[in-house]
Scaffold this active site. Structure first.
Site, mmCIF file in Angstrom:
data_model
loop_
_atom_site.group_PDB
_atom_site.id
_atom_site.type_symbol
_atom_site.label_atom_id
_atom_site.label_comp_id
_atom_site.label_asym_id
_atom_site.label_seq_id
_atom_site.Cartn_x
_atom_site.Cartn_y
_atom_site.Cartn_z
ATOM 1 N N CYS A 1 0.826 -1.209 0.000
ATOM 2 C CA CYS A 1 0.000 0.000 0.000
ATOM 3 C C CYS A 1 0.862 1.262 0.000
ATOM 4 O O CYS A 1 0.355 2.344 -0.233
ATOM 5 C CB CYS A 1 -0.949 0.013 1.197
ATOM 6 S SG CYS A 1 -0.109 0.050 2.784
ATOM 7 N N ASP B 1 2.246 2.706 2.489
ATOM 8 C CA ASP B 1 2.170 3.496 3.722
ATOM 9 C C ASP B 1 3.475 3.386 4.515
ATOM 10 O O ASP B 1 4.105 2.334 4.546
ATOM 11 C CB ASP B 1 0.992 3.029 4.582
ATOM 12 C CG ASP B 1 -0.345 3.350 3.922
ATOM 13 O OD1 ASP B 1 -0.327 4.110 2.941
ATOM 14 O OD2 ASP B 1 -1.372 2.867 4.398
ATOM 15 N N CYS C 1 -2.885 5.323 5.797
ATOM 16 C CA CYS C 1 -4.335 5.291 5.931
ATOM 17 C C CYS C 1 -4.761 5.649 7.360
ATOM 18 O O CYS C 1 -3.940 5.707 8.278
ATOM 19 C CB CYS C 1 -4.841 3.895 5.582
ATOM 20 S SG CYS C 1 -4.419 2.699 6.851
ATOM 21 N N CYS D 1 -2.473 -2.816 9.189
ATOM 22 C CA CYS D 1 -2.066 -1.444 9.528
ATOM 23 C C CYS D 1 -1.508 -1.409 10.958
ATOM 24 O O CYS D 1 -0.566 -0.663 11.238
ATOM 25 C CB CYS D 1 -3.242 -0.492 9.392
ATOM 26 S SG CYS D 1 -4.195 -0.722 7.875
HETATM 27 FE FE1 FES Z 1 -1.668 0.083 4.253
HETATM 28 FE FE2 FES Z 1 -3.290 0.792 6.220
HETATM 29 S S1 FES Z 1 -3.801 0.457 4.132
HETATM 30 S S2 FES Z 1 -1.155 0.517 6.299
#
Ligand code: FES
Length: 143
Positions: A35, A37, A60, A104
């Site tokens: 993702c 992040d 997110c 996450c």
């Molecule tokens: Fe990737 Fe939350 S969607 S850390």
């Protein structure tokens, strides 16, 4: 039932311990390859106690809420206790996360562990490497 608990929404809208600690004793950064992040944790440690902790998260809402809760859970605690913090404990403290958002909270556990590992290395403290995960592993992020 709402997708996110009130606690998740609270920590997302009013995250605790956001920021940077200059001259931190330990810094840990992890990213989720899928993702994209990124989470960074800064620790100030005195006499084996985490006296301050801050985070920066580019990710997110669940990642932000997880970082905020995780920092609250380890603040004021001994290093040994922070090492045992699991993503499950973070998710539970948030009154749960949707299954597809559990990864996450894994980011928060890993960022803290990486910061603690950095603290050990910076200070020449011996540690058991098996206590630390392989940070390049992907944890089933399906986003
Ligand atoms: Fe990737 Fe939350 S969607 S850390």
């Amino acid at each position: 039932m709402a997708l996110y608990s009130e606690k998740v929404m609270d920590h997302f809208h009013n995250p605790r311990n956001v920021g940077v600690i200059e001259n931190a004793d330990g810094v840990g950064e992890v990213g989720n390859a899928k993702c994209g992040d990124i989470m960074k944790i800064y620790l100030k440690i005195e006499n084996n106690i985490i006296v301050d902790v801050k985070f920066e998260t580019f990710g997110c809402g669940s990642a932000i809420a997880s970082s905020s809760m995780a920092t609250e859970l380890i603040k004021g605690k001994p290093v040994s206790e922070a090492l045992t913090l699991t993503n499950k404990a973070v998710a539970e403290a948030l009154d749960g996360l949707p299954a597809h958002k559990l990864h996450c909270s894994v980011l928060a556990e890993e960022a803290i562990k990486k910061a603690l590992q950095n603290y050990y290395e910076k200070n020449g403290i011996e540690y058991d490497e098996t206590q630390f995960p392989n940070h390049t592993a992907c944890h089933g992020c399906d986003c």
